[in-house]
Design an enzyme around this catalytic site. Sequence first.
Site, PDB file in Angstrom:
ATOM      1  N   LYS A 194      20.551  22.186  66.411  1.00  0.00           N
ATOM      2  CA  LYS A 194      20.265  22.216  65.112  1.00  0.00           C
ATOM      3  C   LYS A 194      20.840  23.260  64.072  1.00  0.00           C
ATOM      4  O   LYS A 194      20.643  23.327  62.960  1.00  0.00           O
ATOM      5  CB  LYS A 194      18.907  22.403  64.839  1.00  0.00           C
ATOM      6  CG  LYS A 194      17.920  21.016  65.390  1.00  0.00           C
ATOM      7  CD  LYS A 194      16.561  21.165  65.157  1.00  0.00           C
ATOM      8  CE  LYS A 194      15.637  22.131  66.040  1.00  0.00           C
ATOM      9  NZ  LYS A 194      15.896  21.643  67.689  1.00  0.00           N
ATOM     10  N   TYR A 255       4.485  23.515  72.360  1.00  0.00           N
ATOM     11  CA  TYR A 255       3.491  22.643  73.053  1.00  0.00           C
ATOM     12  C   TYR A 255       2.636  21.699  72.286  1.00  0.00           C
ATOM     13  O   TYR A 255       2.105  22.068  71.251  1.00  0.00           O
ATOM     14  CB  TYR A 255       2.252  23.396  73.626  1.00  0.00           C
ATOM     15  CG  TYR A 255       1.562  22.585  75.002  1.00  0.00           C
ATOM     16  CD1 TYR A 255       2.292  22.538  75.953  1.00  0.00           C
ATOM     17  CD2 TYR A 255       0.283  22.109  74.463  1.00  0.00           C
ATOM     18  CE1 TYR A 255       1.235  21.833  77.067  1.00  0.00           C
ATOM     19  CE2 TYR A 255      -0.520  21.232  75.585  1.00  0.00           C
ATOM     20  CZ  TYR A 255       0.221  21.059  76.659  1.00  0.00           C
ATOM     21  OH  TYR A 255      -0.511  20.509  77.675  1.00  0.00           O
ATOM     22  N   TYR A 260      10.237  18.478  79.194  1.00  0.00           N
ATOM     23  CA  TYR A 260       9.299  19.380  80.042  1.00  0.00           C
ATOM     24  C   TYR A 260      10.017  20.233  81.197  1.00  0.00           C
ATOM     25  O   TYR A 260       9.915  20.011  82.614  1.00  0.00           O
ATOM     26  CB  TYR A 260       8.421  18.397  80.810  1.00  0.00           C
ATOM     27  CG  TYR A 260       7.211  17.862  79.904  1.00  0.00           C
ATOM     28  CD1 TYR A 260       6.270  18.679  79.562  1.00  0.00           C
ATOM     29  CD2 TYR A 260       7.426  16.484  79.384  1.00  0.00           C
ATOM     30  CE1 TYR A 260       5.281  18.110  78.592  1.00  0.00           C
ATOM     31  CE2 TYR A 260       6.389  15.950  78.703  1.00  0.00           C
ATOM     32  CZ  TYR A 260       5.630  16.981  78.154  1.00  0.00           C
ATOM     33  OH  TYR A 260       4.506  16.426  77.259  1.00  0.00           O
ATOM     34  N   HIS A 261      10.945  21.180  80.562  1.00  0.00           N
ATOM     35  CA  HIS A 261      11.283  22.367  81.535  1.00  0.00           C
ATOM     36  C   HIS A 261      10.997  23.592  80.588  1.00  0.00           C
ATOM     37  O   HIS A 261      11.745  23.303  79.468  1.00  0.00           O
ATOM     38  CB  HIS A 261      12.855  21.921  81.862  1.00  0.00           C
ATOM     39  CG  HIS A 261      13.407  23.010  82.573  1.00  0.00           C
ATOM     40  ND1 HIS A 261      13.730  23.092  84.048  1.00  0.00           N
ATOM     41  CD2 HIS A 261      13.816  24.425  82.333  1.00  0.00           C
ATOM     42  CE1 HIS A 261      14.227  24.126  84.437  1.00  0.00           C
ATOM     43  NE2 HIS A 261      14.347  24.831  83.302  1.00  0.00           N
ATOM     44  N   HIS A 263      11.256  26.296  78.237  1.00  0.00           N
ATOM     45  CA  HIS A 263      12.293  27.033  77.213  1.00  0.00           C
ATOM     46  C   HIS A 263      11.599  27.760  75.985  1.00  0.00           C
ATOM     47  O   HIS A 263      10.517  27.346  75.720  1.00  0.00           O
ATOM     48  CB  HIS A 263      13.216  25.955  76.639  1.00  0.00           C
ATOM     49  CG  HIS A 263      12.620  24.662  76.088  1.00  0.00           C
ATOM     50  ND1 HIS A 263      12.018  23.724  76.754  1.00  0.00           N
ATOM     51  CD2 HIS A 263      12.520  24.476  74.783  1.00  0.00           C
ATOM     52  CE1 HIS A 263      11.304  22.829  75.666  1.00  0.00           C
ATOM     53  NE2 HIS A 263      11.736  23.105  74.534  1.00  0.00           N
TER      54      HIS A 263
END
Length: 310
Positions: A194, A255, A260-261, A263
């Site tokens: 971005k 969250y 789903y790793h 960072h």
Amino acid sequence: MACNTSNTAMLSEIKDLLRHFQFREVLSDDTSSKTIWLLGTIATTNVASVVDEPVVPGHNAAIVVLERLAFSPQTIAKADCSFDSVLLATGERNDVYAWATGDARAAALKPDVRIALIYPATQKHIDKHRRQQRKWVCETPELYAKVTKPFIDSQPTSRIQWVYNILSKQVESEHIVFEDPDPECGFVIVPDLKWDAANTDNMYLVAIVHRHDLRSLRDLTSNHLPLLNNLRSKAAVAAQKYDVSSDQLRLYIHYQPSYYHLHVHITNVMLEGKGMLAGRAHLLDSVIDNISNIASDYYQRATIPYVLGS
């Protein structure tokens, strides 16, 4: 020279794919970020006139994201910001104030749009970017165990293969700003897609941990404090490459995250956006403090509220 040749070939490939894009519908838009998501197809045949080809997720479906870029003071200061060729459509004037809409056609303002492409786009990609009704959820540890964790466990690793490609340097190795190779406390820091990597007020980096067993905020305990503290200190080192000091940094974890790793987002405090709102962003300093001073298993015991698309 090899890098430039590779980049030229990649741009040529992207341009060719975009040239074959056939628009079908607007999935969603965001006026605050000046972004729009378009669904269409990229023809699976060489016939350019295939305009009625049905959208088949995972096959010919494509999503094009158009985002208006922020102005770059550095670029404008260095260029000849002339408005000799300006084209105006509508406008008004009142005393010393005047305003109009149109096309500035100034070289200093180009490029003015970022184009992202997801192809072939799966049904999950389409659902993710389609406008959704949103709801406020208060996720208790019981709800996490019953609903969220099984959902995370069900996600195939192929969905984050692109993350593993970055960590293994199969792609984007030239974009790595900083790396700590330690398998337990290490990570790579890369510019977020971005960010245009030009305007430092909008600096947006992402630190991706090397560990594969940490998927979200819920997994963090006191065992991971060395990793979190290391990341916090090294983020300042990475930001120095853009002349952004440590007291100009905002570090946070999403969250629910978009993937789903584990960072961590690293941004200039001058940058504001929806990703930093309550209900999604958890400041890294607060995460470290909660685990250090309240409970080592704070995020396994806490009720975590967030906004969820339906």
